[in-house]
Design an enzyme around this catalytic site. Structure first.
Site, PDB file in Angstrom:
ATOM      1  N   ASP A  66     -27.047   6.362  12.660  1.00  0.00           N
ATOM      2  CA  ASP A  66     -28.170   5.685  13.324  1.00  0.00           C
ATOM      3  C   ASP A  66     -29.404   6.581  13.297  1.00  0.00           C
ATOM      4  O   ASP A  66     -29.736   7.230  14.294  1.00  0.00           O
ATOM      5  CB  ASP A  66     -27.808   5.345  14.772  1.00  0.00           C
ATOM      6  N   GLU A  87      -2.152  -9.172   3.446  1.00  0.00           N
ATOM      7  CA  GLU A  87      -2.486  -9.624   4.800  1.00  0.00           C
ATOM      8  C   GLU A  87      -3.964  -9.455   5.117  1.00  0.00           C
ATOM      9  O   GLU A  87      -4.447  -9.950   6.150  1.00  0.00           O
ATOM     10  CB  GLU A  87      -1.633  -8.883   5.834  1.00  0.00           C
ATOM     11  N   HIS A 110      -3.625  -5.187  -0.153  1.00  0.00           N
ATOM     12  CA  HIS A 110      -3.129  -5.667   1.144  1.00  0.00           C
ATOM     13  C   HIS A 110      -3.190  -7.190   1.172  1.00  0.00           C
ATOM     14  O   HIS A 110      -4.255  -7.769   1.406  1.00  0.00           O
ATOM     15  CB  HIS A 110      -3.980  -5.109   2.286  1.00  0.00           C
ATOM     16  N   ASP A 131     -22.254  -7.122  17.310  1.00  0.00           N
ATOM     17  CA  ASP A 131     -22.512  -6.197  18.409  1.00  0.00           C
ATOM     18  C   ASP A 131     -21.995  -6.846  19.687  1.00  0.00           C
ATOM     19  O   ASP A 131     -22.480  -7.905  20.094  1.00  0.00           O
ATOM     20  CB  ASP A 131     -24.009  -5.911  18.546  1.00  0.00           C
ATOM     21  N   CYS A 144       0.827  -1.202   0.000  1.00  0.00           N
ATOM     22  CA  CYS A 144       0.000   0.000   0.000  1.00  0.00           C
ATOM     23  C   CYS A 144       0.863   1.254   0.000  1.00  0.00           C
ATOM     24  O   CYS A 144       1.460   1.606  -1.008  1.00  0.00           O
ATOM     25  CB  CYS A 144      -0.981  -0.036   1.166  1.00  0.00           C
ATOM     26  N   GLY A 199     -16.760   4.348  21.367  1.00  0.00           N
ATOM     27  CA  GLY A 199     -15.852   5.129  22.197  1.00  0.00           C
ATOM     28  C   GLY A 199     -14.744   5.844  21.464  1.00  0.00           C
ATOM     29  O   GLY A 199     -13.754   6.238  22.079  1.00  0.00           O
ATOM     30  N   ASN A 256     -27.094   2.635   9.043  1.00  0.00           N
ATOM     31  CA  ASN A 256     -28.099   1.869   9.767  1.00  0.00           C
ATOM     32  C   ASN A 256     -29.457   2.548   9.635  1.00  0.00           C
ATOM     33  O   ASN A 256     -29.575   3.638   9.099  1.00  0.00           O
ATOM     34  CB  ASN A 256     -27.714   1.773  11.244  1.00  0.00           C
TER      35      ASN A 256
END
Length: 554
Positions: free
Chosen positions: A397, A190, A188, A232, A82, A325, A464
């Site tokens: 959302d 990997e 990539h 989730d 890359c 987060g 979503n």
């Protein structure tokens, strides 16, 4: 003799996956700490993602730029991935004025493929370029994972370097180079499943491709539609991390037929690491972890989720996204952490992309309040500046808000079908952005959000839709297509999948690049392989479900 390979980790992006792939192949890794490690390398691998300028500056700061250039000029064994390919060129339009290594003539240019999305993200093929010596690590039959906004183009001066080319829209770009002992790929390996790990194996073991079919010379390639498995993840009542799923985000089981019963437990659909490995073996093109309850106070103290990423990346060689987060915060000791600090921990633990939800809404609101002026200090801007836009996913959302007429709101509205009218017969609605797991609505619509986040530097939209979640009634196709038409970055369709036909419908009727599902895969109501088979039988380009398990020596 020990099987050793030297790894140049310049400090950006997920290198854990390349480490795991190398280890699986039976090699010991020597990390580059200073110039002497480059000088003594028998084989050198240079992986990475991120901005061209950031990579060059890191090499100069670590005093590795000139030693690396000297190593390459001596035609010593090298594999670049890359950004490791792009830095071989003289420069990039991503950061004018920043000089690359200059080993290959030419500059890296931004994709000009409108109306297709940029970044070029997903699984695509490679076409061999006719040359006197054959490509050492590719046969031309491989389907591999790409994620980049800038690309090298063929010129007379660099023609002798080109090993393979790949098509994206009207553009044919260089997807791998080879000259002497130097090999580099835009894709990539990997992150390209067993196929990609075998590309690495051929380089490491000097095991060239034995048979190259002439039919694979100058053959057009096609970007595949992606099928993504979403997990989730949250802590259950016993303190264990589990994969869960609910309707409209309610993840607790109904106890004694009473949804308000105090003994309702978190629905447990399996362990995240085990499920992720299962989906990889079944052919998932990507895997997304959404940490739906942790990180609310101290994101970097949630080591269990970081360990999930670390353990998953040991056996799963497709892209991993983590959400939950990704924001700035102050811990209990008073120390301040930036969103970039949090993202960095995720990347170092095995994530390839981070998904930003609530904080993206706040960023968009702030941008709109400044009449679209970017200050460079939002989580989206900071992460994309270091790791590239492709590393930043925006998780949207929204919930529907019905109105009698478009004149009743300043937000973008859509007309619904007669069978989908609002509670009072309304035939128009707008899609209200929510935060805090869908619990709080904001005066911001989904179209405003995605446009603002694209301006700030996001590279992908995870779309979503709360009213579709868990219904198994199919994707909200009109809404998805309206969002696709609002941005120039890739869109992942989510919420509502219940049958393989729902996947073909969303791909046939929208320009979404990927579709995501969760519960139907977890509960084995719809096997992932059946979705892939249905798409292929419907003429929709997708990567075949590979099957097979990773063994110690692939």
């Amino acid at each position: 003799m020990a099987k050793e390979v030297t790894l140049l980790d310049y400090g950006a992006g997920n290198v854990r996956s390349i480490r795991n792939a190398i280890t699986r192949l039976g090699f010991t890794i020597i990390d580059v700490k200073d110039a002497s490690d480059i000088e003594s390398a028998k084989k050198l691998i240079f992986p990475g993602v991120g901005a061209f300028k950031s990579a060059v500056e890191n090499l100069h700061e670590k005093r590795l730029f000139e030693p690396l250039k000297k190593y390459l000029q001596a035609n010593r064994p090298f594999f670049g991935i890359c950004i490791g390919l792009q830095l071989l060129f003289e420069g990039s339009d991503e950061n004018p004025g920043v000089e690359g290594l200059g080993i290959i003539p030419g500059r890296i240019t931004k994709f000009d493929v409108a109306p297709l999305s940029v970044p070029h993200m997903g699984w695509n093929g490679v076409s061999l370029v006719e040359r006197e010596d054959k490509c050492r690590v590719l046969s031309g039959d491989e389907i591999l994972y790409f994620v980049h906004s800038y690309c090298p183009l063929r010129t007379e001066k660099n023609a002798e370097w080109i090993a393979t080319a790949t098509n994206y829209g009207k553009v044919e770009f260089i997807s791998s180079v080879q000259r002497g002992n130097i090999i580099a790929t835009q894709f990539h390996p990997e992150k390209s499943g067993l196929t990609g790990v075998n590309v690495l194996r051929r380089f490491l073991e000097d095991d060239d491709v034995k048979d190259v079919d002439i039919k694979n010379f100058s053959r057009p390639t096609t970007l595949r539609k992606r099928v993504i498995a979403c997990l989730d993840v949250r802590t259950n009542d016993e303190g264990d991390l589990v994969v869960t799923k609910g309707d409209q985000y309610d993840v607790r089981e109904t106890a004694k037929n009473d949804p308000n019963h105090p003994d309702r437990k978190v629905r447990n659909l399996g362990k995240p690491v085990a499920l992720a490995r299962r989906y990889f073996e079944e052919g998932a093109d990507e895997i997304t972890f959404l940490n739906i309850t942790s990180f609310r106070e101290s994101p970097l103290q949630d080591s269990p989720m970081l360990r999930v990423l670390e353990e998953t990346s040991e056996n799963v060689f497709v892209p991993l996204t983590i959400g939950g987060g990704i924001r700035s915060y102050t811990d209990k000791t008073g120390r301040k952490w930036s969103a970039l600090d949090v993202a960095n921990q995720y990347f170092r633990s095995g994530a390839d992309k981070v998904s930003i939800g609530s904080d993206a809404v706040y960023c968009a609101e702030d941008l709109i309040s400044r009449s679209g002026k970017c200050l460079g200090n939002t989580a989206i801007e900071e992460i994309s500046r270091v790791y590239g836009s492709q590393a930043v996913v925006i998780s949207v959302d929204p919930r529907r808000v019905f109105v009698n007429s478009p004149k009743d709101t300043h937000h973008t509205v859509l007309r619904v079908s007669d069978d989908d009218r609002g509670p009072n017969g309304e035939q128009f609605c707008w899609y209200q952005c929510t935060v805090r797991g869908g619990r709080e609505g904001r005066d911001l619509d989904a179209h405003q959000l995605v446009k603002s986040c694209e301006t700030l530097g996001a590279g992908e939209i995870l779309l979503n839709c709360i009213h579709k979640d868990g219904t198994k009634s199919g994707f909200d196709i009109p809404f998805i297509e309206s969002i696709c038409n609002s941005v120039t970055i890739p869109v992942i369709a989510s919420s509502g999948a219940g049958t393989p036909q729902h996947f073909s419908e969303v791909f046939a009727n929208t320009t979404a690049e990927a579709a995501l599902a969760a519960g139907i895969f977890h509960r084995k109501e719809v096997p992932l392989q059946s979705v892939k088979a249905h798409l292929q039988s419907s003429g929709i380009p997708t990567r075949s479900a590979q099957g097979g398990k990773i063994t110690t020596h692939i």
